[in-house]
Design an enzyme around this catalytic site. Sequence first.
Site, PDB file in Angstrom:
ATOM      1  N   LYS A   5      11.504  22.836 -39.149  1.00 41.81           N
ATOM      2  CA  LYS A   5      11.522  24.198 -38.610  1.00 41.81           C
ATOM      3  C   LYS A   5      11.082  25.242 -39.640  1.00 41.81           C
ATOM      4  O   LYS A   5      10.579  26.292 -39.288  1.00 41.81           O
ATOM      5  CB  LYS A   5      12.934  24.549 -38.110  1.00 41.81           C
ATOM      6  CG  LYS A   5      13.988  24.510 -39.214  1.00 41.81           C
ATOM      7  CD  LYS A   5      15.379  24.892 -38.722  1.00 41.81           C
ATOM      8  CE  LYS A   5      16.090  23.788 -37.986  1.00 41.81           C
ATOM      9  NZ  LYS A   5      16.462  22.615 -38.823  1.00 41.81           N
ATOM     10  N   HIS A  48      26.176  22.236 -43.025  1.00 37.17           N
ATOM     11  CA  HIS A  48      25.138  23.131 -43.531  1.00 37.17           C
ATOM     12  C   HIS A  48      25.856  24.358 -44.056  1.00 37.17           C
ATOM     13  O   HIS A  48      26.541  25.038 -43.305  1.00 37.17           O
ATOM     14  CB  HIS A  48      24.138  23.496 -42.434  1.00 37.17           C
ATOM     15  CG  HIS A  48      22.866  24.062 -42.965  1.00 37.17           C
ATOM     16  ND1 HIS A  48      22.837  25.148 -43.815  1.00 37.17           N
ATOM     17  CD2 HIS A  48      21.567  23.693 -42.789  1.00 37.17           C
ATOM     18  CE1 HIS A  48      21.584  25.416 -44.144  1.00 37.17           C
ATOM     19  NE2 HIS A  48      20.798  24.555 -43.534  1.00 37.17           N
ATOM     20  N   GLU A  58      19.015  17.979 -45.803  1.00 31.73           N
ATOM     21  CA  GLU A  58      18.026  18.563 -44.887  1.00 31.73           C
ATOM     22  C   GLU A  58      17.423  19.831 -45.482  1.00 31.73           C
ATOM     23  O   GLU A  58      17.480  20.905 -44.870  1.00 31.73           O
ATOM     24  CB  GLU A  58      18.703  18.921 -43.551  1.00 31.73           C
ATOM     25  CG  GLU A  58      19.363  17.775 -42.831  1.00 31.73           C
ATOM     26  CD  GLU A  58      20.328  18.272 -41.739  1.00 31.73           C
ATOM     27  OE1 GLU A  58      20.415  19.492 -41.494  1.00 31.73           O
ATOM     28  OE2 GLU A  58      21.001  17.428 -41.145  1.00 31.73           O
TER      29      GLU A  58
HETATM   30  N1  PLP Z   1      19.211  21.807 -41.227  1.00 27.88           N
HETATM   31  C1  PLP Z   1      19.594  22.583 -40.199  1.00 27.88           C
HETATM   32  C2  PLP Z   1      20.401  21.961 -39.120  1.00 27.88           C
HETATM   33  C3  PLP Z   1      19.251  23.942 -40.141  1.00 27.88           C
HETATM   34  O1  PLP Z   1      19.645  24.699 -39.118  1.00 27.88           O
HETATM   35  C4  PLP Z   1      18.455  24.484 -41.190  1.00 27.88           C
HETATM   36  C5  PLP Z   1      18.069  25.895 -41.200  1.00 27.88           C
HETATM   37  O2  PLP Z   1      18.456  26.685 -40.388  1.00 27.88           O
HETATM   38  C6  PLP Z   1      18.058  23.627 -42.233  1.00 27.88           C
HETATM   39  C7  PLP Z   1      18.450  22.300 -42.227  1.00 27.88           C
HETATM   40  C8  PLP Z   1      17.211  24.107 -43.372  1.00 27.88           C
HETATM   41  O3  PLP Z   1      17.868  25.058 -44.133  1.00 27.88           O
HETATM   42  P1  PLP Z   1      17.219  25.597 -45.482  1.00 27.88           P
HETATM   43  O4  PLP Z   1      15.839  26.020 -45.160  1.00 27.88           O
HETATM   44  O5  PLP Z   1      18.076  26.741 -45.891  1.00 27.88           O
HETATM   45  O6  PLP Z   1      17.276  24.467 -46.467  1.00 27.88           O
END
Ligand code: PLP
Length: 418
Positions: free
Chosen positions: A60, A189, A266
């Site tokens: 994402k 998270h 993640e």
């Molecule tokens: N995993 C989940 C379920 C998330 O919702 C997000 C971001 O919203 C991420 C991973 C990635 O987070 P970051 O970009 O802060 O590492």
Amino acid sequence: MKCNYMTDVQIVDDVEEVIAEKMKNDSEDAFFVADLSDVVRKLDKWKRLLPRVDPHYAVKCNDDISILSMMVSLGMGFDCASKAEIERIIGLNVDPSRIIYANPCKQNSHIRMAAKNGVSLTTFDNEEELYKIAKVHPECQLVLRILPPDDIKAQCQLGMKYGAHPKNWEQLLLKAKELKLNVVGVSFHVGSGCYEAKAFSAAVRMAHDAFCLAKTLGFEFNLLDIGGGFPGHVGAPITFEEIVSDLKPTLDELFPEESGIRIIAEPGRYFVASALTLVVNVIAKRETENEQGEKSIMYYVNDGVYGSFNCLLYDHAVVTPEFKQDYTGIKHDSSVWGPTCDGLDCLNERIRLPELFVGDWLVYKNMGAYTMCAASNFNGMPKPNLFYVVLNGIYKKLKNPTLVDNLSPRTPLIAVKA
Ligand code: PLP
């Protein structure tokens, strides 16, 4: 197998020179330069400092196909949030075992699609999700997403939307058992762009409590997922090193190697934030006066909050321009605006800048995370062009067989124009 998404990669000695070169070209269009070497460097650092944690990049954050295929070639795993993200990653020949469907609240048809494609690891934090999974993907391995301790500070809080409170863990695990579902571990998270280095170890301790509870209920958990939230650029409120110095000993204490528990993460912004630089052109200019009667200048540039700078709204980002031109003149009260006709479309409301002219360029660094993925064409404004570069030294390393040795046979190799 060759991946032809990478055919437009330029091998360079200096990224800054590439940016300067592109600015000299005739075009006034905004552009990104994506330094893919930065992704390689980030992975090297991750493996050096957190070797036991297997990163599953959060698609994402930036789903650009060339960035993803670079990651595929490096053997990374992926965190997908939807059917479309799963399709994108499977389309790059990634083995479904390298994907976690890390969305605790999924649409039934998306779960069905995951099942059909062999993606069988997903998160949940509520009972309804268990009923859906029992119906459409009963073989799926499940990860309980817990709500980390509530005093954590982050750029984007996620706890108000996701994560099971400790008081609900037992009920959820018993329901999973009743539905004959296979819960294999715990995830959390701490919030995207976490400001608190100790948040990770605090959440790991909480996850350990969930492991202990699960054991008393007859589960044998084998997976810990420490989520995302790791900073992605120099100048972030905390560093990756600070997180690791607290997190690693906690992992070693509570989830030692001998336990056989697999640890994944993640990370999104960690891998891409600093890889992309956005260069925008001053397309218009208006002079006004500030409250003190001094000259104040409004600059209009060709990307804004409805485009790549949506991060100002959605990601609570703050951006500051740099220049490649040399400016020696005095600085004025200034503001920088996006190209749409909406008053909300402002990048820098109040900033001291030397006088700029139509046709000048502004450079915004650290624009790789949560920028182009949510950009729109509102007002018919085009999205910036995107150029990819790899530093020569790193390119040579990529061709080094030791780096590609551990890739799955289904992983496409990077194909770059030499
Ligand atoms: N995993 C989940 C379920 C998330 O919702 C997000 C971001 O919203 C991420 C991973 C990635 O987070 P970051 O970009 O802060 O590492």
